[in-house]
Write a protein that holds these residues in place. Structure first.
Motif, PDB file in Angstrom:
ATOM      1  N   MET A 157       0.816  -1.209   0.000  1.00  0.00           N
ATOM      2  CA  MET A 157       0.000   0.000   0.000  1.00  0.00           C
ATOM      3  C   MET A 157       0.857   1.271   0.000  1.00  0.00           C
ATOM      4  O   MET A 157       0.335   2.372  -0.160  1.00  0.00           O
ATOM      5  N   PHE A 280      -2.611  -5.613   4.669  1.00  0.00           N
ATOM      6  CA  PHE A 280      -2.604  -6.123   3.303  1.00  0.00           C
ATOM      7  C   PHE A 280      -2.656  -7.648   3.334  1.00  0.00           C
ATOM      8  O   PHE A 280      -2.311  -8.287   4.332  1.00  0.00           O
ATOM      9  N   GLN A 284      -2.419  -9.339  -2.264  1.00  0.00           N
ATOM     10  CA  GLN A 284      -1.963  -7.982  -2.570  1.00  0.00           C
ATOM     11  C   GLN A 284      -0.435  -7.916  -2.623  1.00  0.00           C
ATOM     12  O   GLN A 284       0.125  -7.173  -3.425  1.00  0.00           O
TER      13      GLN A 284
END
Length: 356
Positions: A157, A280, A284
Motif C-alpha cells: 500500500m 494487506f 496484494q
C-alpha cells in the motif's frame, strides 16, 4: 488465506503538520560530518563552491544525508543506511547508501556519483541520437554529478518512488557544453487518488517557483518517457521528467533543479507515514511483486540512465542496478479481474491522468 500485517507500531495522520515536520537534527551523521560519507571532491571546495560541478555535488551530498536520516526515522527496525564510498580509476567516484531488508523498506538506495574522464564513442553516439551536437567517433572529456534514489517499501500500500537529478559537462574542441536533467515519479501497486494529487501538487509547486510552463511540460515528458512500450502502459503515475535543459543560465537551472530535488521529502514522506501500517493480504503482496516485475522491465529495457551507466568505462554495476527491487515476480498471461483495484490501476497506467 489472507493475513493482516502487524509488524508496525506507529500510526501517522496524512499530510498533517505533524507528518511533514522535518527532522533536520539528522543532518550530522555519527561521525559529526554533514554528509553520509566523505565527499569525493575535497570538502574545502564545497564550502563556497564556485564551479557548477561543485555546487551540484554539495547539493546532492546534503540531500542524500537529509533523505537517508528521514527514512531511517520511519524505519521501525534498527536497520540503517550503509554508506559505500567508491572511487573510479578514470576519475571521480561516488557514495552509495543502501538500506535493505528493513520492516518498512525492503530496499532503499540513495546514490551520488561524481565522475569524470573520457566518454566512449558508444556513449557519445547515444547522446547524438537525442540531438546533442557532439563530434562523432571521438572520446570526449566529460564531468557528471548526480543523485539518484529508488525506494521499494515492504507494504504494497506504500508506493515505490524514484528520483534522479544530474548535471553534465562535455568538452569539445570548439566549446564546453553543459546541461541538467532529472525528475521524480511515483509507482504504486494500488491507486490512491489523494496520494497522487499530493505528490503531483508538491512537484508542481516546486516547478511553479521558476516557470509556470515547467510542470505541464515536464509532466507530459514524464508520462511519455516512463512508457513500457512492449506492455502498452506507463511504469507508474508519473511526476516530472526533463533532460538537456541548458537555458536560461546554469545558475537559474541549478536553482530549479534544487527546488525539485528538495521537494522529494515533502512529496513522499507523508505518503509513507499514512500507509505504513495499512493491512494487506498475501494476494496484494503478490500483485506488488508483479508490478515490480514491470518496474524491472522498464529499467533494463528502456531506461536511458541505466544504458549510459553500463556504457561508461569502469561502470559500477552494483550502484547502477541499485534501482532494482530485492524481489519481483512474473506470471504467464496474468490479467487483473474486471472491477478490481488491480484493474483500476492498470487502466490508469494505460491512460495517464492529470492529477492537478
Amino acid at each position: 488465506m489472507s493475513y493482516v500485517t502487524s509488524m508496525f507500531a506507529r500510526r501517522f495522520s496524512i499530510f498533517g503538520c505533524a507528518t511533514v515536520a522535518t527532522t533536520w537534527l539528522f543532518n550530522r551523521n555519527r561521525n559529526g560530518s554533514e554528509y553520509m560519507a566523505t565527499p569525493i571532491t575535497d570538502e574545502k571546495l564545497l564550502v563556497k563552491p564556485e564551479k557548477m560541478v561543485f555546487k551540484m555535488e554539495k547539493m546532492c551530498m546534503d540531500l542524500q544525508n537529509r533523505l537517508c536520516r528521514e527514512l531511517e526515522a520511519v524505519e521501525t527496525s534498527n536497520k540503517k543506511f550503509k554508506p559505500d564510498r567508491w572511487l573510479r580509476k578514470q576519475g571521480g567516484g561516488g557514495i552509495s547508501c543502501v538500506l535493505q531488508d528493513g520492516e518498512v523498506f525492503e530496499k532503499a538506495g540513495v546514490n551520488i556519483s561524481v565522475v569524470h574522464g573520457k566518454l566512449p564513442p558508444a556513449a557519445v553516439k547515444q547522446m547524438r541520437s537525442r540531438g546533442k551536437n557532439l563530434p562523432d567517433n571521438q572520446s570526449l572529456p566529460f564531468m557528471a554529478v548526480g543523485i539518484s534514489c529508488v525506494i521499494h517499501p515492504t507494504n504494497p500500500m506504500v508506493p515505490t518512488v524514484h528520483f534522479n537529478y544530474r548535471y553534465f559537462e562535455v568538452d569539445t574542441v570548439e566549446e564546453k557544453q553543459w546541461w541538467f536533467g532529472g525528475g521524480s515519479d511515483l509507482t504504486p501497486s494500488y491507486l490512491n487518488h489523494k496520494d497522487a494529487i499530493h505528490f503531483h501538487s508538491t512537484l508542481k509547486e516546486a516547478c511553479d517557483k521558476h516557470d509556470a510552463t515547467y510542470y505541464p511540460k515536464f509532466k507530459k515528458w514524464c508520462d511519455d518517457y516512463f512508457h513500457v512500450t512492449h506492455r502498452g502502459e506507463r511504469r507508474g503515475l508519473g511526476g516530472i521528467f526533463f533532460d538537456d535543459v541548458d537555458t536560461p543560465s546554469a545558475d537559474a537551472v541549478f536553482d530549479f533543479v534544487s527546488s525539485c530535488a528538495y521537494a522529494v521529502i515533502p512529496s513522499y514522506l507523508p505518503i509513507i507515514r499514512e500507509h505504513v501500517n495499512d493491512p494487506f493480504t498475501e494476494e496484494q503482496k503478490q500483485w506488488q511483486q508483479l508490478r515490480r516485475g514491470r518496474y524491472v522491465e522498464f529499467n533494463l529495457v528502456h531506461d536511458r540512465g541505466t544504458k549510459f551507466g553500463l556504457l561508461t568505462p569502469e561502470a559500477r554495476v552494483e550502484s547502477i542496478l541499485m534501482s532494482l527491487p530485492l524481489t519481483a515476480r512474473w506470471e504467464y498471461m496474468h490479467t487483473p479481474t474486471e472491477g478490481s483495484a488491480e484493474k483500476e490501476l492498470t487502466d490508469v497506467l494505460r491512460n495517464p491522468r492529470d492529477w492537478v
